[in-house]
Design a protein around this motif. Sequence first.
Motif, PDB file in Angstrom:
ATOM      1  N   LEU A  12     -37.168  34.836  74.197  1.00 45.70           N
ATOM      2  CA  LEU A  12     -36.637  36.114  74.661  1.00 45.70           C
ATOM      3  C   LEU A  12     -37.701  37.014  75.293  1.00 45.70           C
ATOM      4  O   LEU A  12     -37.386  38.083  75.822  1.00 45.70           O
ATOM      5  N   GLY A  13     -38.953  36.603  75.201  1.00 47.34           N
ATOM      6  CA  GLY A  13     -40.038  37.391  75.776  1.00 47.34           C
ATOM      7  C   GLY A  13     -40.488  38.553  74.916  1.00 47.34           C
ATOM      8  O   GLY A  13     -41.191  39.449  75.388  1.00 47.34           O
ATOM      9  N   TYR A  14     -40.126  38.538  73.636  1.00 49.92           N
ATOM     10  CA  TYR A  14     -40.424  39.689  72.791  1.00 49.92           C
ATOM     11  C   TYR A  14     -41.882  39.743  72.338  1.00 49.92           C
ATOM     12  O   TYR A  14     -42.402  40.836  72.077  1.00 49.92           O
ATOM     13  N   TYR A  15     -42.542  38.602  72.216  1.00 48.54           N
ATOM     14  CA  TYR A  15     -43.983  38.646  71.932  1.00 48.54           C
ATOM     15  C   TYR A  15     -44.692  39.322  73.110  1.00 48.54           C
ATOM     16  O   TYR A  15     -45.536  40.201  72.919  1.00 48.54           O
ATOM     17  N   ARG A  16     -44.345  38.890  74.306  1.00 55.78           N
ATOM     18  CA  ARG A  16     -44.969  39.462  75.508  1.00 55.78           C
ATOM     19  C   ARG A  16     -44.706  40.960  75.588  1.00 55.78           C
ATOM     20  O   ARG A  16     -45.615  41.751  75.869  1.00 55.78           O
ATOM     21  N   LEU A  40     -36.108  29.725  63.173  1.00 54.48           N
ATOM     22  CA  LEU A  40     -35.709  29.903  64.565  1.00 54.48           C
ATOM     23  C   LEU A  40     -36.196  31.213  65.160  1.00 54.48           C
ATOM     24  O   LEU A  40     -36.534  31.270  66.356  1.00 54.48           O
ATOM     25  N   ALA A  41     -36.259  32.279  64.368  1.00 56.52           N
ATOM     26  CA  ALA A  41     -36.658  33.581  64.917  1.00 56.52           C
ATOM     27  C   ALA A  41     -38.036  33.524  65.568  1.00 56.52           C
ATOM     28  O   ALA A  41     -38.271  34.191  66.586  1.00 56.52           O
ATOM     29  N   ALA A  42     -38.938  32.731  65.002  1.00 55.47           N
ATOM     30  CA  ALA A  42     -40.291  32.654  65.563  1.00 55.47           C
ATOM     31  C   ALA A  42     -40.275  32.052  66.963  1.00 55.47           C
ATOM     32  O   ALA A  42     -41.047  32.471  67.836  1.00 55.47           O
ATOM     33  N   MET A  77     -31.603  28.794  72.526  1.00 52.84           N
ATOM     34  CA  MET A  77     -32.438  27.843  71.784  1.00 52.84           C
ATOM     35  C   MET A  77     -32.997  26.790  72.722  1.00 52.84           C
ATOM     36  O   MET A  77     -32.335  26.397  73.691  1.00 52.84           O
ATOM     37  N   PRO A  78     -34.200  26.290  72.480  1.00 51.95           N
ATOM     38  CA  PRO A  78     -34.694  25.148  73.258  1.00 51.95           C
ATOM     39  C   PRO A  78     -33.699  23.989  73.148  1.00 51.95           C
ATOM     40  O   PRO A  78     -33.102  23.766  72.090  1.00 51.95           O
ATOM     41  N   VAL A  79     -33.529  23.284  74.233  1.00 48.96           N
ATOM     42  CA  VAL A  79     -32.566  22.173  74.261  1.00 48.96           C
ATOM     43  C   VAL A  79     -32.862  21.162  73.164  1.00 48.96           C
ATOM     44  O   VAL A  79     -31.950  20.612  72.540  1.00 48.96           O
ATOM     45  N   ALA A 116     -38.147  23.006  64.400  1.00 46.12           N
ATOM     46  CA  ALA A 116     -36.743  22.827  64.755  1.00 46.12           C
ATOM     47  C   ALA A 116     -35.780  23.244  63.644  1.00 46.12           C
ATOM     48  O   ALA A 116     -34.562  23.275  63.859  1.00 46.12           O
ATOM     49  N   GLN A 117     -36.293  23.551  62.459  1.00 47.58           N
ATOM     50  CA  GLN A 117     -35.419  24.013  61.386  1.00 47.58           C
ATOM     51  C   GLN A 117     -34.880  25.408  61.727  1.00 47.58           C
ATOM     52  O   GLN A 117     -35.625  26.275  62.172  1.00 47.58           O
ATOM     53  N   LEU A 118     -33.598  25.611  61.485  1.00 50.02           N
ATOM     54  CA  LEU A 118     -32.994  26.894  61.819  1.00 50.02           C
ATOM     55  C   LEU A 118     -33.634  28.045  61.049  1.00 50.02           C
ATOM     56  O   LEU A 118     -33.668  29.176  61.540  1.00 50.02           O
TER      57      LEU A 118
END
Length: 328
Positions: free
Chosen positions: A48-52, A40-42, A263-265, A35-37
Motif C-alpha cells: 500500500l506504500g505506507y512504509y514509504r 499479512l499487515a507487514a 495481496m501478492p499473487v 505468507a501466513q495471514l
Amino acid sequence: MRHCPNWALVAAFLALSGCGRKTDATVRIAIGGQAQLIYLAATLAEELGYYRDAGVAVSLIDFPGGAKALEAVLGGSADVVCGFYDHTIQMAAQGRDLRAFVAMLRYPGLVLVAASPGINRIEDLKGRTVGVSAAGSSTHLLLNHLLVTHGLKPDDASTASIGMSATAVAAITRGKVDAAIMTDPALAIARKQLPSLRILADTRTAEGVRGAFGVDSYPSAVLYSTRAWQDAHPESTRSLARAILRTLEWMRSHSAEEIRARMPVSFRTDDPEMDLEGLRSLQNMLSPDGRITPESAAAVQQVLRISLDAVRAKAIDVGSTHTDQFLK
C-alpha cells in the motif's frame, strides 16, 4: 475571497503522514513465515506504500519460522522481527533486551485440529502425535499449555515438526500426525481436503482466546527489535509503528475482496472463497490500537512458564518486553 490555511492542522497532518521525511537507512524486517495471514499487515504496509509514506524504507526478508527470524535479529542480519510476542519474554529470561513496539493482532489465530478417529477433545491427545511448526515454537508452547490446562502433561503427547504451510497440510491430511496446530491459509486448505477435520481449540475468536488463556486479548503477531536498536533509531521505529497502524485501519475498513486484491499473487490460493474466509477471520483478529496490555502480557508469560524452565525460574519484568511509546 482567499482563505488562509490552518497551519496548525497542516503541520499536524504532515507530522502524521511523515511528509516524505526519510528516517534511517533501509530497515531489514525478518518475517517468520511471510505468507501466513497472521503476518499479512507487514506485507500489505509495503504493498500500500505506507512504509514509504511514513518516511522509512524497508526490506522484507522471509524466514521459515519465527525462531529463524529471531536468530536473524540476534545475529545482526535483520533489524526488526515480524513474529510472535512471546519471543521477547523468552529472550528476557536469557538476559536479552527485546521489545515489541506495535501489535498487529489481538488474537493469535492458532487452531488445534484433529484428524484421527477417537480425538474429539484435548484430553484425547494422550499418546497421540501432534504437529507443531517446530520444536520450541509458539505453536509447541501453545500445545503444552492446552495439554496442561486439560489435565495432561506436556509429554503425554509426542510432537512432530511440520512447518506452517504446504508441509503442514500434507502432514495432517495424509495421516502423518493425529492432530496439529495450524493457521490460515494452510488450515483452510486442510479443511477443504479433509472435511472431517475437527477443531479442538480456536484462538481466532474472542471466545476461543478466553477459553484458552482466560483473557480478552492475547498478543501474538508483533514487530519487535532490540531496545538498543530502538534507542538508536527512534524515528524508524516510530515510522514502522505508524505504517502498521495505518495498514490495520485500512484492513478493517475494506472488504475481504479488496484485501485479497492487494495481496501478492503468491499469497493467494486457487480458491478465492477460501481466501476470503480466511481474510474475514483475520479482520476480526486485528489489533484496534497496536497496544499490549499488562494483563495480556502476563497471560503470555504464564503460558511460557509451563514449558520453559528459564521463564519459570527467572523474575522477569514483563513490562520491559513491550512498549507503546512509539504509538503516541
